[in-house]
Scaffold this active site. Structure first.
Site, PDB file in Angstrom:
ATOM      1  N   HIS A  40       0.845  -1.189   0.000  1.00 23.77           N
ATOM      2  CA  HIS A  40       0.000   0.000   0.000  1.00 23.77           C
ATOM      3  C   HIS A  40       0.885   1.245   0.000  1.00 23.77           C
ATOM      4  CE1 HIS A  40      -3.741   2.071   2.027  1.00 23.77           C
ATOM      5  NE2 HIS A  40      -3.339   2.680   0.923  1.00 23.77           N
ATOM      6  N   HIS A  46       3.803   0.825   2.913  1.00 19.77           N
ATOM      7  CA  HIS A  46       3.746  -0.206   3.942  1.00 19.77           C
ATOM      8  C   HIS A  46       3.016  -1.419   3.387  1.00 19.77           C
ATOM      9  CE1 HIS A  46      -0.125   1.883   4.317  1.00 19.77           C
ATOM     10  NE2 HIS A  46      -0.593   0.733   4.801  1.00 19.77           N
ATOM     11  N   ASP A  48      -0.197  -4.162   4.246  1.00 20.54           N
ATOM     12  CA  ASP A  48      -1.385  -4.438   5.050  1.00 20.54           C
ATOM     13  C   ASP A  48      -1.598  -5.944   5.120  1.00 20.54           C
ATOM     14  OD1 ASP A  48      -2.118  -1.734   5.577  1.00 20.54           O
ATOM     15  OD2 ASP A  48      -2.872  -1.578   3.530  1.00 20.54           O
ATOM     16  N   LYS A 230      -8.097 -34.520 -22.041  1.00 21.85           N
ATOM     17  CA  LYS A 230      -6.936 -33.671 -21.749  1.00 21.85           C
ATOM     18  C   LYS A 230      -6.360 -33.197 -23.078  1.00 21.85           C
ATOM     19  CE  LYS A 230      -2.647 -33.397 -19.147  1.00 21.85           C
ATOM     20  NZ  LYS A 230      -1.974 -32.566 -20.157  1.00 21.85           N
ATOM     21  N   ASP A 232      -3.641 -31.043 -25.574  1.00 22.72           N
ATOM     22  CA  ASP A 232      -2.204 -30.824 -25.679  1.00 22.72           C
ATOM     23  C   ASP A 232      -1.962 -29.479 -26.342  1.00 22.72           C
ATOM     24  OD1 ASP A 232       0.456 -31.302 -25.468  1.00 22.72           O
ATOM     25  OD2 ASP A 232       0.563 -32.835 -27.019  1.00 22.72           O
ATOM     26  N   GLU A 364      -3.854 -37.654 -25.497  1.00 22.84           N
ATOM     27  CA  GLU A 364      -2.924 -37.525 -24.370  1.00 22.84           C
ATOM     28  C   GLU A 364      -3.443 -38.126 -23.078  1.00 22.84           C
ATOM     29  OE1 GLU A 364      -0.244 -34.130 -22.090  1.00 22.84           O
ATOM     30  OE2 GLU A 364      -1.723 -33.533 -23.576  1.00 22.84           O
TER      31      GLU A 364
END
Length: 524
Positions: A40, A46, A48, A230, A232, A364
């Site tokens: 922040h 600083h 938070d 899946k 590729d 795959e």
């Protein structure tokens, strides 16, 4: 808990001028014990520090950030509770407002209370906890001064030391990858105090690190799972304003303009879609090698964007909803979509038989996902699993051998993976290249040469069955590079001493960061 705990927070803000969330207190569930650290830049820079507790974010301002060395203490000033919505706030608080300045989500994740009751421990003045974030992982404690005011605390590093965050990572958002300067320049805070908390301007969603799956050896026996193919290709997060990001947050819209245009044409106000961009071969199968032809300037293959998750829709964040609900809304949305957008459909049946059929067709593998799983950004979750028919692995290129015979540019790639922050040599890849790939890859490697090997386990000490002959003499002939290039390889198996057997180069992965590459093992 009532919203009274947010009274101090609200009294300090004019929500007509600041884009911070007004918020409402909510009951916390044990599975949602989140923490966030926001960098922040207000009157003074600083950090938070916020812990989800009792339906709000308990908050401390830490001028010097968290300590990393065991026993080290930093001042932590206890401030007003913040609403749970604030955990995702990254943007600008207008000057003149309380805390005016730039806010970055520096780190976020979950925390584990190491006492019996965190609210009771907090009231007693000492809270011990473990953080599991993207930058921080370890134990800390918050301790109230014995003779100070109620707001005077210390944050103490307990447990083991932790390597300090690098200067580069310190100025990098854990959710968007942006620097403080970029956040200040773009001024695109996502939150507003009105309605559901979204910005009144045209909504601009930010990059969300994708949820990752865990490798599994076999399908689970328990019910409640759904399965998909899946693919590729390139994991991608796409927004309907035309932006596309790779899994590591890089801009990918210029590479895939047809997909960006198709997502932008969806008839919605705002949407964030998670999926896989693939190149299709003549039989309609995804091919990572074909995808590489785009980089080499070859004839562009047909592309498709298989979408399997919907994270935001028309101002509503769907990530905490179960996957079944997200998929239902995605299915409705995809009725309005055209090519090259495709829904990643559920495939039904016995997963063992599905896996065998997928392998027979040269694909795959399959993905398994719990129907009630929430979306966990950036985490490798056991709620999603991948079941592979072929062995593939992402690998870091650390060097190359000289060419032999009629081959030009280089002979074989020297590749490895990270283990405990050290790059381990995993073998040579000498096949899978054509002339264009050899030339292009050689140019990339020559640009990042270094004098010494980046591999921690070279030279090899013996000449066993699986030795790669990387002796001190052989090493003198090798060219070493900085470990920044990631490639994909297909292979038959891992040998007993951790080497790849019969690896074949498939292509580069610029959507992966080298430091994230580890050896894929079931359950990890």
């Amino acid at each position: 808990m009532s919203a009274e705990s947010l009274g101090a927070y609200r009294s300090k803000r004019n929500f007509k001028k600041t884009a911070e969330p007004r918020g409402r207190a909510k009951a916390s569930r044990a599975a949602e014990m989140r923490f966030v650290i926001q960098k922040h830049d207000a009157s003074r820079l600083h950090y938070d520090f916020r812990l989800e507790m009792g339906g709000t974010l308990k908050s401390w301002a830490i001028p010097k950030g968290v300590p990393f060395k065991k026993g080290e203490k930093h001042l932590a000033v206890h401030v007003e509770d913040h609403p749970l919505e604030y955990a995702g706030f990254e943007g600008i608080i207008p000057r003149g407002q309380y805390g005016g300045g730039t806010v970055m989500v520096w780190d976020s994740g979950t925390y584990e209370p190491l006492g019996s009751d965190p609210l009771r421990d907090l009231a007693a003045g000492k809270l011990h906890f473990a953080l599991h974030g993207k930058k921080l992982d370890g134990e800390w404690a918050l301790v109230r001064f014995k003779h100070g005011g109620d707001n005077d605390w210390l944050i103490l590093k307990s447990g083991a030391d932790m390597r300090p965050v690098s200067q580069k990572k310190d100025d990098e958002s854990s959710v968007s990858g942006r620097t403080m300067a970029r956040i200040a320049r773009e001024r695109d805070a996502d939150w507003n105090s009105k309605g559901n908390g979204r910005n009144n301007r045209a909504e601009k969603l930010e990059f969300i690190p994708p949820m990752k799956a865990t490798l599994a050896e076999k399908p689970p026996a328990q019910p409640g799972w759904l399965y998909e193919l899946k693919f590729d290709g390139y994991r991608a997060l796409a927004f309907n304003d035309g932006r596309i990001y790779s899994s590591n947050g890089k801009d990918a819209a210029r590479r895939f303009p047809e997909i960006a245009a198709a997502v932008a044409a969806l008839p919605v106000k705002s949407a964030a879609l998670d999926g896989e961009i693939v190149a299709l071969d003549e039989e309609g199968r995804s091919s990572f090698q074909l995808l590489q032809s785009i980089e080499l300037g070859d004839e562009r293959p047909p592309l498709a964007f298989y979408i399997f998750d919907l994270l935001h829709l028309d101002g509503k964040d769907l990530r905490r909803e179960p996957l079944s609900a997200r998929r239902k809304q995605l299915h409705t949305l995809m009725r309005k979509a055209g090519e090259p957008l495709r829904e990643s459909a559920e495939i039904r049946g016995d997963p063992r038989k599905l896996l065998a059929e997928v392998g027979r067709r040269g694909l795959e593998g399959i993905m398994g996902k719990l129907r009630d799983s929430v979306y966990e950004p950036g985490r490798r979750s056991h709620s999603w699993i991948k079941l592979k028919c072929v062995h593939e692995q992402e690998l870091v290129i650390g060097g190359f051998t000289p060419p032999k015979g009629a081959r030009h540019y280089f002979g074989a790639l020297l590749v490895g993976y990270y283990e405990k922050e050290k790059l381990k040599f995993a073998g040579k890849i000498g096949t899978g290249f054509n002339a264009a790939i050899l030339k292009s890859l050689h140019a990339k490697m020559r640009a990042i040469e270094r004098k010494t090997t980046p591999f921690s386990n070279l030279p090899e000490s013996g000449q066993g069955r699986w030795s790669q002959n990387i002796t001190p003499g052989e090493m003198k002939l090798c060219t070493w590079i900085k470990p920044g290039l990631v490639c994909q390889a297909r292979f038959t198996e891992w040998t007993r001493d951790g080497k790849l057997r019969h690896p074949v180069y498939l292509g580069l992965r610029d959507d992966k960061e080298a430091r994230e590459v580890t050896r894929e093992q079931p359950g990890k």
